[in-house]
Motif scaffolding. Structure first.
Motif, PDB file in Angstrom:
ATOM      1  N   ILE A  12      -6.718   7.086  -7.314  1.00 51.06           N
ATOM      2  CA  ILE A  12      -6.744   5.676  -6.944  1.00 51.06           C
ATOM      3  C   ILE A  12      -6.761   4.750  -8.166  1.00 51.06           C
ATOM      4  N   ASP A  13      -7.322   5.230  -9.277  1.00 53.00           N
ATOM      5  CA  ASP A  13      -7.389   4.393 -10.477  1.00 53.00           C
ATOM      6  C   ASP A  13      -6.325   4.746 -11.512  1.00 53.00           C
ATOM      7  N   GLU A  54      -7.613  -0.515  -0.992  1.00 52.21           N
ATOM      8  CA  GLU A  54      -8.623   0.510  -0.739  1.00 52.21           C
ATOM      9  C   GLU A  54      -9.741   0.395  -1.788  1.00 52.21           C
ATOM     10  N   GLU A  55      -9.334   0.243  -3.040  1.00 52.16           N
ATOM     11  CA  GLU A  55     -10.270   0.179  -4.162  1.00 52.16           C
ATOM     12  C   GLU A  55     -11.187  -1.040  -4.060  1.00 52.16           C
ATOM     13  N   ARG A 105      -2.989   1.331  -4.445  1.00 45.87           N
ATOM     14  CA  ARG A 105      -4.079   1.460  -3.471  1.00 45.87           C
ATOM     15  C   ARG A 105      -5.197   0.451  -3.731  1.00 45.87           C
ATOM     16  N   GLU A 106      -4.843  -0.691  -4.269  1.00 50.23           N
ATOM     17  CA  GLU A 106      -5.857  -1.681  -4.622  1.00 50.23           C
ATOM     18  C   GLU A 106      -6.650  -2.165  -3.408  1.00 50.23           C
ATOM     19  N   GLU A 158      -3.584  12.576  -3.038  1.00 48.84           N
ATOM     20  CA  GLU A 158      -4.390  11.590  -3.740  1.00 48.84           C
ATOM     21  C   GLU A 158      -4.921  12.106  -5.080  1.00 48.84           C
ATOM     22  N   TYR A 173       0.866  -1.190   0.000  1.00 41.08           N
ATOM     23  CA  TYR A 173       0.000   0.000   0.000  1.00 41.08           C
ATOM     24  C   TYR A 173       0.894   1.228   0.000  1.00 41.08           C
TER      25      TYR A 173
END
Length: 334
Positions: free
Chosen positions: A316-317, A192-193, A189-190, A311, A184
């Motif tokens: 995140i993606d 989290e996703e 951040r997978e 962020e 992480y």
């Protein structure tokens, strides 16, 4: 000194930052973040203790076995002052060579634990993880065997590494998990996703973030992929290859600019971000100066605006490249 926090809800207290020890030895002959020196590595472990950083993370597969043995040397005579986390699950042949196969069967859990206890020179492991899920063995069987180790006093707390929500729920129903460990960082951040972090919060399980610096990407000096030595395992990770490397480098520059505004390093900012999110980072280093910088990051206070800004730099993606090779990615989030 480093502040103490609760990891999960089972009673384990740890510093707000741990020390990842993987890079202190080779991994099946490959260098992990450059060459290691045993004396320097032990000095780093000792300096960490002086600063309140007494949580060490290792695994039987690191070396194999050499990493646990190095830690045994470092903690000799001061075992009770350290919190030791180790991991099991990968298997080895008769020559103690890493096979790549995973074994979570009850009898192997006991064999692996006894071997780690011997290599660590101790009669108990504070936090014992299943390193990767064995797809051929029900996790209930594996965790049941781990629970027996707790009853026997050989392990104090248990955890899992790189698992998905369904596995976490099944395991936690057998015996309470103290922590789950996964990669992480700002580039990855997978967990989290996929809602894994939300599941951990719901169940009162702590989250340990390994590779908080993106496998060293955030703190590196390389400007081109070709500069990474052929003996360094990162050369074979998608994040460090081809055009993806340069795209990530541009994102890193934006992080460095924000860090400069705050008069800290990019690495310190990345560590502070994880702590601000309520998780435990375990950056790996084998050198005292980097250790001191990492621990200093625990004193950096970030605002909600700071977190949001970071962020936005790397959403995140955002496509930043897979964190492992194709084979490794098949073993995570199961």
């Amino acid at each position: 000194m480093v502040k103490q926090v609760k990891l999960g809800s089972q009673g384990l207290a740890v510093p707000t930052i741990g020390l990842g020890c993987m890079g202190m030895t080779t991994f099946s002959g490959m260098e992990i973040y450059g060459q290691a020196n045993e004396q320097e590595s032990i000095a780093t472990i000792h300096r960490s203790l002086e600063l309140g950083g007494n949580f060490l993370d290792t695994a039987d597969v690191y070396g194999p076995f050499k990493n646990e043995q190095l830690i045994a040397k470092a903690i000799q005579g001061k075992r009770e002052q350290y919190i030791i986390a180790s991991k099991f699950g990968f298997t080895f042949n008769e020559e103690d060579k890493y096979t790549g196969a995973i074994n979570g069967r009850k009898e192997y859990v006991k064999l692996a634990a006894e071997r780690s206890l011997k290599n660590l020179g101790t009669d108990y492991i504070d936090l014992y993880y299943l390193h990767r899920l064995d797809p051929e063995t029900p996790v209930e069987e594996t965790v049941g065997a781990m629970a027996e180790l707790v009853k026997e006093g050989k392990v104090r707390y248990i955890g899992l590494s790189e698992v998905g929500t369904a596995t976490i729920r099944k395991a936690h129903a057998v015996h309470p998990l103290t922590a789950v460990q996964s990669e992480y960082n700002l580039f990855e951040r997978e967990v989290e996703e996929l809602g894994i972090l939300a599941t951990l919060q719901e169940l009162g399980i702590g989250f340990v973030a390994y590779s908080p610096l993106g496998r060293g990407f955030i703190g590196m000096d390389f400007k081109h992929p070709e500069e990474i030595p052929a003996s360094d395992f990162r050369r074979y990770l998608p994040r460090f290859q081809g055009q993806q490397f340069y795209q990530n480098l541009a994102l890193l520059e934006a992080i460095k600019n924000m860090a400069a505004e705050k008069q800290v390093s990019a690495s310190q900012l990345a560590i502070a971000w994880i702590i601000a999110k309520g998780h435990l980072p375990i950056p790996g280093t084998k050198r005292v100066p980097y250790l001191e910088q990492n621990i200093a990051a625990t004193h950096i206070a970030l605002t909600t605006d700071d977190i949001n800004r970071l962020e936005k730099i790397i959403p995140i993606d955002a496509p930043t490249g897979a964190r492992m090779n194709e084979e490794g990615m098949k073993q995570v989030n199961l």
